[in-house]
Write an enzyme that holds these catalytic residues in place. Structure first.
Site, PDB file in Angstrom:
ATOM      1  N   GLN A  17       0.862  -1.211  -0.057  1.00  0.00           N
ATOM      2  CA  GLN A  17      -0.076  -0.020   0.072  1.00  0.00           C
ATOM      3  C   GLN A  17       1.013   1.211   0.146  1.00  0.00           C
ATOM      4  O   GLN A  17       1.914   1.233   0.456  1.00  0.00           O
ATOM      5  CB  GLN A  17      -0.980  -0.097   1.301  1.00  0.00           C
ATOM      6  CG  GLN A  17      -1.857  -1.040   1.427  1.00  0.00           C
ATOM      7  CD  GLN A  17      -3.103  -0.918   0.277  1.00  0.00           C
ATOM      8  OE1 GLN A  17      -3.560   0.132  -0.013  1.00  0.00           O
ATOM      9  NE2 GLN A  17      -3.568  -2.142  -0.110  1.00  0.00           N
ATOM     10  N   GLY A 204       6.591   5.784  -0.447  1.00  0.00           N
ATOM     11  CA  GLY A 204       7.895   5.450  -0.557  1.00  0.00           C
ATOM     12  C   GLY A 204       8.554   4.775   0.569  1.00  0.00           C
ATOM     13  O   GLY A 204       9.897   4.598   0.808  1.00  0.00           O
ATOM     14  N   ARG A 205       7.749   4.521   1.542  1.00  0.00           N
ATOM     15  CA  ARG A 205       8.422   4.039   2.869  1.00  0.00           C
ATOM     16  C   ARG A 205       9.262   4.859   3.490  1.00  0.00           C
ATOM     17  O   ARG A 205      10.005   4.543   4.247  1.00  0.00           O
ATOM     18  CB  ARG A 205       8.998   2.667   2.603  1.00  0.00           C
ATOM     19  CG  ARG A 205       8.220   1.432   1.968  1.00  0.00           C
ATOM     20  CD  ARG A 205       6.799   1.259   3.034  1.00  0.00           C
ATOM     21  NE  ARG A 205       6.253  -0.034   2.565  1.00  0.00           N
ATOM     22  CZ  ARG A 205       4.966   0.176   1.916  1.00  0.00           C
ATOM     23  NH1 ARG A 205       4.472   1.385   1.702  1.00  0.00           N
ATOM     24  NH2 ARG A 205       4.452  -0.854   1.543  1.00  0.00           N
ATOM     25  N   MET A 206       9.190   6.159   3.475  1.00  0.00           N
ATOM     26  CA  MET A 206      10.233   7.340   4.149  1.00  0.00           C
ATOM     27  C   MET A 206       8.909   7.951   5.105  1.00  0.00           C
ATOM     28  O   MET A 206       8.453   8.925   5.021  1.00  0.00           O
ATOM     29  CB  MET A 206      10.462   8.469   2.994  1.00  0.00           C
ATOM     30  CG  MET A 206      11.055   8.005   1.966  1.00  0.00           C
ATOM     31  SD  MET A 206      12.662   7.524   2.598  1.00  0.00           S
ATOM     32  CE  MET A 206      13.510   9.041   3.005  1.00  0.00           C
TER      33      MET A 206
END
Length: 233
Positions: A17, A204-206
């Site tokens: 997601q 972006g998983r940041m």
């Protein structure tokens, strides 16, 4: 055994997601962790999350064996987060020999998590009694009946234990029966935090990870003992 991907089942590697609901900056934070916890809990309730007070609690035994399970938080303040259980349960046996504990509130719908890490201590009897009085009668009967975490021969054995307790205190659905007392083997644990992390998913998983950290050996109630750190995702 083959290590090839089972093509008949879901491909976990392709499940993802994109987290884009919000960010979390230092200026967004309340001045202390209980206030921030309260604000996010209010958001979770208003957002219609099912059982927003559910948290995954992890404990470790004396030999380091780690266990986790979902429990319901039933209170919080500057001293920590409280849940109630059987003091003879597996988690209580762990905490009796190793009080290190962590809890995670996994609010996936909001793309948020709260992590609480610290040491467990028993709540006092008066606090347990005040919460016990609010519990549904059926839950009170269940607390007396269940030898929590102990092996049972079958479901019938558990039902028989409930019938024994109801014979003693009255049926679970009998609101006219006398009040059910607190079992001597049941009560609350407070997670006294050394760290409380507020995690907000980002693209972006940041992710944003802001953590209230308490100085080693300091009083949990001392506001000056807490600092805020940002952790890399």
């Amino acid at each position: 055994m083959s290590t090839e991907q089972d093509q008949t089942g879901p491909d976990l590697a392709q499940m993802r997601q994109s987290y884009e609901r919000a960010g979390l900056t230092e200026t967004d934070l309340e001045p202390d962790w209980p206030a921030q916890f309260r604000r996010w809990m209010q958001d979770a309730v208003r957002g219609g999350l099912r059982e927003p007070n559910a948290m995954v609690v992890a404990t470790a035994s004396a030999d380091g064996t780690v266990s986790s399970r979902s429990v319901l938080a039933k209170g919080y303040d500057a001293r920590g987060v409280v849940f109630y259980t059987n003091y003879e349960s597996a988690k209580s046996r762990d905490l009796a020999v190793n009080p290190s504990v962590s809890a995670t509130f996994p609010w996936y719908e909001l793309q948020r998590q709260i992590h609480v890490r610290g040491r467990a201590e028993r709540v006092d009897a008066s606090e347990t009694e005040a919460y016990w009085a609010q519990r549904p009668r059926g839950s009170q009967i269940g607390a007396w009946a269940s030898p929590q975490s102990r092996p049972l021969t079958d479901r019938a054995a558990l039902d028989a234990l409930q019938l024994q307790v109801e014979a003693r205190f009255g049926a679970a659905d009998d609101e006219q029966a006398p009040a059910v007392p607190v079992p001597p083997f049941w009560g609350g644990w407070r997670i006294v935090p050394t760290l409380v992390e507020f995690w907000q998913g980002r693209r972006g998983r940041m992710h944003d990870r802001l953590v209230f950290v308490r100085d080693a050996g300091s009083d949990v109630l001392d506001p000056a003992a807490w600092t805020v750190q940002r952790l890399a995702p």
